[in-house]
Design a protein around this motif. Structure first.
Motif, mmCIF file in Angstrom:
data_model
loop_
_atom_site.group_PDB
_atom_site.id
_atom_site.type_symbol
_atom_site.label_atom_id
_atom_site.label_comp_id
_atom_site.label_asym_id
_atom_site.label_seq_id
_atom_site.Cartn_x
_atom_site.Cartn_y
_atom_site.Cartn_z
ATOM 1 N N THR A 27 1.324 -3.439 2.094
ATOM 2 C CA THR A 27 0.219 -3.818 1.217
ATOM 3 C C THR A 27 0.603 -5.067 0.430
ATOM 4 O O THR A 27 1.789 -5.358 0.233
ATOM 5 N N ALA A 28 -0.382 -5.781 -0.045
ATOM 6 C CA ALA A 28 -0.129 -6.974 -0.857
ATOM 7 C C ALA A 28 0.634 -6.598 -2.122
ATOM 8 O O ALA A 28 1.526 -7.327 -2.560
ATOM 9 N N LYS A 29 0.311 -5.454 -2.691
ATOM 10 C CA LYS A 29 0.986 -4.984 -3.909
ATOM 11 C C LYS A 29 2.480 -4.791 -3.654
ATOM 12 O O LYS A 29 3.313 -5.192 -4.467
ATOM 13 N N ASP A 30 2.830 -4.186 -2.546
ATOM 14 C CA ASP A 30 4.240 -3.962 -2.238
ATOM 15 C C ASP A 30 4.925 -5.243 -1.760
ATOM 16 O O ASP A 30 6.125 -5.427 -1.978
ATOM 17 N N VAL A 36 4.817 -8.582 6.558
ATOM 18 C CA VAL A 36 3.499 -9.213 6.554
ATOM 19 C C VAL A 36 2.601 -8.423 5.613
ATOM 20 O O VAL A 36 2.450 -7.210 5.762
ATOM 21 N N LYS A 37 2.030 -9.130 4.648
ATOM 22 C CA LYS A 37 1.151 -8.420 3.710
ATOM 23 C C LYS A 37 -0.248 -8.296 4.303
ATOM 24 O O LYS A 37 -0.744 -9.196 4.974
ATOM 25 N N VAL A 38 -0.833 -7.153 4.039
ATOM 26 C CA VAL A 38 -2.189 -6.862 4.485
ATOM 27 C C VAL A 38 -3.062 -6.807 3.237
ATOM 28 O O VAL A 38 -2.895 -5.936 2.391
ATOM 29 N N ASP A 39 -3.941 -7.782 3.102
ATOM 30 C CA ASP A 39 -4.876 -7.797 1.983
ATOM 31 C C ASP A 39 -6.068 -6.914 2.311
ATOM 32 O O ASP A 39 -6.563 -6.928 3.441
ATOM 33 N N VAL A 40 -6.507 -6.176 1.325
ATOM 34 C CA VAL A 40 -7.663 -5.298 1.502
ATOM 35 C C VAL A 40 -8.814 -5.860 0.678
ATOM 36 O O VAL A 40 -8.652 -6.188 -0.490
ATOM 37 N N LYS A 41 -9.935 -5.980 1.321
ATOM 38 C CA LYS A 41 -11.128 -6.484 0.649
ATOM 39 C C LYS A 41 -12.207 -5.411 0.741
ATOM 40 O O LYS A 41 -12.493 -4.908 1.827
#
Length: 86
Positions: A50-53, A68-73
């Motif tokens: 996650t982007a937070k982690d 790789v960060k995964v942004d959630v929208k």
């Protein structure tokens, strides 16, 4: 945190998940833990987080090119938005 929810979201995108490491929400990562994750994924494949982690991983200054960060929208339609905010 719902670690399995994150995994399910990734799989719904059609991305195959070969391994899954779970940490508690608000976990304070250590370099040693992340090195173990890198070693467990020895195929050189990307490790999604996650982007937070990702921010926490980035702060540790370890070799992070595989993370790789995964942004959630989240998008809400107008009606649902107004139901939520009242």
């Amino acid at each position: 945190a719902d670690n399995f929810g994150f995994r399910a979201s990734i799989e719904r995108l059609g991305i195959g998940v070969l391994g899954h490491h779970c940490f508690d929400d608000h976990h304070a990562y250590t370099v040693e833990e992340l090195e173990k994750v890198l070693q467990a994924s020895d195929k050189g494949l990307p490790i999604l987080t996650t982007a937070k982690d990702y921010v926490k991983i980035e702060a540790l200054k370890i070799k992070q090119d595989r993370f790789v960060k995964v942004d959630v929208k989240v998008e809400l339609d107008s009606e649902l938005f107004h139901k939520i905010i009242g």
